[in-house]
Design a protein around this motif. Structure first.
Motif, short mmCIF file in Angstrom:
data_model
loop_
_atom_site.label_atom_id
_atom_site.label_comp_id
_atom_site.label_asym_id
_atom_site.label_seq_id
_atom_site.Cartn_x
_atom_site.Cartn_y
_atom_site.Cartn_z
N LYS A 4 -33.63 -6.03 -38.16
CA LYS A 4 -31.92 -6.33 -37.55
C LYS A 4 -32.34 -4.57 -36.53
O LYS A 4 -31.53 -4.90 -35.60
CB LYS A 4 -31.38 -5.59 -38.85
N PHE A 5 -32.42 -3.29 -36.66
CA PHE A 5 -32.54 -2.40 -35.44
C PHE A 5 -33.40 -2.81 -34.52
O PHE A 5 -32.44 -3.09 -33.23
CB PHE A 5 -33.49 -1.45 -36.71
N TYR A 6 -33.88 -3.78 -34.74
CA TYR A 6 -34.92 -4.36 -32.95
C TYR A 6 -33.70 -5.36 -32.22
O TYR A 6 -33.54 -5.13 -31.18
CB TYR A 6 -35.50 -4.92 -33.09
N GLU A 7 -33.10 -5.98 -33.43
CA GLU A 7 -32.56 -6.96 -32.95
C GLU A 7 -31.33 -5.94 -32.42
O GLU A 7 -30.60 -6.84 -31.32
CB GLU A 7 -32.14 -7.91 -33.78
N GLU A 8 -30.75 -5.53 -32.55
CA GLU A 8 -29.14 -4.79 -32.51
C GLU A 8 -29.76 -3.84 -31.09
O GLU A 8 -28.97 -4.16 -29.92
CB GLU A 8 -29.19 -3.60 -33.18
N ILE A 9 -30.82 -3.07 -31.13
CA ILE A 9 -31.08 -2.72 -29.59
C ILE A 9 -30.93 -3.79 -28.39
O ILE A 9 -30.91 -3.52 -27.46
CB ILE A 9 -32.85 -1.89 -30.00
N ASN A 11 -29.84 -6.64 -28.23
CA ASN A 11 -28.44 -6.95 -27.83
C ASN A 11 -27.89 -5.92 -27.10
O ASN A 11 -27.00 -6.21 -26.60
CB ASN A 11 -27.81 -7.33 -29.09
N ASN A 12 -28.44 -4.91 -27.38
CA ASN A 12 -27.61 -3.60 -26.75
C ASN A 12 -27.52 -3.73 -25.31
O ASN A 12 -26.91 -3.69 -24.44
CB ASN A 12 -27.52 -2.39 -27.21
N TYR A 13 -29.50 -3.97 -24.74
CA TYR A 13 -29.71 -4.06 -23.62
C TYR A 13 -29.02 -5.39 -23.27
O TYR A 13 -28.49 -5.21 -21.81
CB TYR A 13 -30.95 -4.04 -23.47
#
Length: 84
Positions: A4-9, A11-13
């Motif tokens: 989830k942490f990597y997916e959030e990063i 998505n932010n990019y």
């Protein structure tokens, strides 16, 4: 770290690319009369791509932006930017 942490990063990019907020790069892609202008963030491109990293060696900003030109297909280039 969780997925989830990597997916959030990621998505932010994606949001950063889509909003064009604080971009410092203009890339003109295609051939006349079909040239498309892309806005991007040099930091993201340099950290995600060795090819772009090499492109920025000794590159200076003009009027506050890095300027790149490419005769590649605008459609293909947009796919590339979205993957980076």
């Amino acid at each position: 770290m969780s997925t989830k942490f990597y997916e959030e990063i990621i998505n932010n990019y994606k949001k950063l690319y889509e909003t064009k907020e604080d971009y410092d790069m203009k890339i003109y892609v295609g051939e006349k009369p079909n040239i498309k202008e892309f806005h991007a963030h040099s930091f993201v491109l340099k950290t995600q791509s060795e090819s772009f990293k090499k492109t920025f060696i000794n590159k200076e900003k003009k009027e506050g932006y890095f300027i790149l030109n490419s005769n590649h297909s605008p459609k293909v280039f947009e796919i590339l930017l979205r993957r980076i």
